[in-house]
Write a protein that holds these residues in place. Structure first.
Motif, mmCIF file in Angstrom:
data_model
loop_
_atom_site.group_PDB
_atom_site.id
_atom_site.type_symbol
_atom_site.label_atom_id
_atom_site.label_comp_id
_atom_site.label_asym_id
_atom_site.label_seq_id
_atom_site.Cartn_x
_atom_site.Cartn_y
_atom_site.Cartn_z
ATOM 1 N N LEU A 30 -39.848 43.527 6.264
ATOM 2 C CA LEU A 30 -38.927 42.448 5.920
ATOM 3 C C LEU A 30 -37.717 42.985 5.159
ATOM 4 C CD1 LEU A 30 -38.476 39.380 5.990
ATOM 5 C CD2 LEU A 30 -39.653 39.270 3.813
ATOM 6 N N ALA A 31 -37.952 43.882 4.231
ATOM 7 C CA ALA A 31 -36.839 44.471 3.478
ATOM 8 C C ALA A 31 -35.922 45.277 4.404
ATOM 9 C CB ALA A 31 -37.371 45.351 2.352
ATOM 10 N N GLY A 32 -36.513 46.018 5.320
ATOM 11 C CA GLY A 32 -35.709 46.790 6.273
ATOM 12 C C GLY A 32 -34.887 45.888 7.173
ATOM 13 N N GLY A 33 -35.487 44.805 7.643
ATOM 14 C CA GLY A 33 -34.751 43.864 8.480
ATOM 15 C C GLY A 33 -33.600 43.213 7.742
ATOM 16 N N MET A 34 -33.835 42.885 6.469
ATOM 17 C CA MET A 34 -32.764 42.277 5.669
ATOM 18 C C MET A 34 -31.621 43.261 5.446
ATOM 19 S SD MET A 34 -34.968 40.006 2.981
ATOM 20 C CE MET A 34 -33.556 39.458 2.057
ATOM 21 N N LEU A 35 -31.948 44.530 5.228
ATOM 22 C CA LEU A 35 -30.896 45.529 5.040
ATOM 23 C C LEU A 35 -30.096 45.751 6.327
ATOM 24 C CD1 LEU A 35 -32.683 48.156 2.788
ATOM 25 C CD2 LEU A 35 -30.812 46.621 2.157
ATOM 26 N N ILE A 36 -30.780 45.740 7.465
ATOM 27 C CA ILE A 36 -30.074 45.882 8.737
ATOM 28 C C ILE A 36 -29.156 44.681 8.972
ATOM 29 C CG2 ILE A 36 -30.405 45.864 11.246
ATOM 30 C CD1 ILE A 36 -32.835 47.677 10.783
ATOM 31 N N ALA A 37 -29.642 43.475 8.670
ATOM 32 C CA ALA A 37 -28.823 42.273 8.837
ATOM 33 C C ALA A 37 -27.612 42.302 7.906
ATOM 34 C CB ALA A 37 -29.664 41.033 8.578
ATOM 35 N N LEU A 38 -27.810 42.755 6.680
ATOM 36 C CA LEU A 38 -26.691 42.857 5.744
ATOM 37 C C LEU A 38 -25.674 43.886 6.224
ATOM 38 C CD1 LEU A 38 -25.677 41.798 2.996
ATOM 39 C CD2 LEU A 38 -26.837 43.731 1.938
ATOM 40 N N GLY A 39 -26.143 45.001 6.738
ATOM 41 C CA GLY A 39 -25.235 46.011 7.291
ATOM 42 C C GLY A 39 -24.462 45.481 8.488
ATOM 43 N N ALA A 40 -25.137 44.712 9.353
ATOM 44 C CA ALA A 40 -24.448 44.123 10.502
ATOM 45 C C ALA A 40 -23.390 43.125 10.053
ATOM 46 C CB ALA A 40 -25.460 43.453 11.430
ATOM 47 N N LEU A 41 -23.697 42.345 9.031
ATOM 48 C CA LEU A 41 -22.715 41.396 8.502
ATOM 49 C C LEU A 41 -21.482 42.131 7.964
ATOM 50 C CD1 LEU A 41 -21.979 38.466 7.624
ATOM 51 C CD2 LEU A 41 -23.043 39.043 5.434
ATOM 52 N N PHE A 42 -21.704 43.183 7.203
ATOM 53 C CA PHE A 42 -20.573 43.954 6.680
ATOM 54 C C PHE A 42 -19.777 44.601 7.806
ATOM 55 C CE2 PHE A 42 -22.820 44.611 2.377
ATOM 56 C CZ PHE A 42 -22.249 43.453 1.889
ATOM 57 N N LEU A 43 -20.446 45.037 8.859
ATOM 58 C CA LEU A 43 -19.766 45.634 10.002
ATOM 59 C C LEU A 43 -18.878 44.606 10.702
ATOM 60 C CD1 LEU A 43 -19.572 48.277 11.601
ATOM 61 C CD2 LEU A 43 -21.385 47.398 13.061
#
Length: 96
Positions: free
Chosen positions: A40-53
């Motif tokens: 879950l933490a990894g998925g949230m970090l990937i989603a946050l990175g995609a948002l910043f991208l």
């Protein structure tokens, strides 16, 4: 079997049952919870990175376009379409 052995055998049965319960249910459940939390933490970090991208791409497109409300709307629409296309591609590849 003597009646004095029955309480001792009952106590051993309870201890063995507790050990079995710990080994077969509680420890795997703890491991599953740990794995789920990390996932879950990894998925949230990937989603946050995609948002910043996406936000960075939007700002990059805005810096390349002319000033004006129409251009801002067009760039925002273009960014949203590209982000949705990448999300659909990722979902399609994940389902395979």
């Amino acid at each position: 079997m003597a009646t004095k052995e029955i309480p001792q055998l009952t106590q051993e049965l309870v201890e063995i049952s507790k050990a079995y319960l710990m080994q077969e249910t509680i420890e795997p459940a703890k491991q599953l919870g740990r794995t789920a939390g990390i996932s879950l933490a990894g998925g949230m970090l990937i989603a946050l990175g995609a948002l910043f991208l996406v936000l960075g791409a939007n700002q990059a497109f805005l810096s390349l376009s002319d000033d004006g409300r129409l251009w801002v709307a067009l760039v925002s629409l273009l960014t949203a379409v590209v982000a949705l296309a990448f999300a659909a591609l990722a979902g399609w590849r994940a389902s395979k």
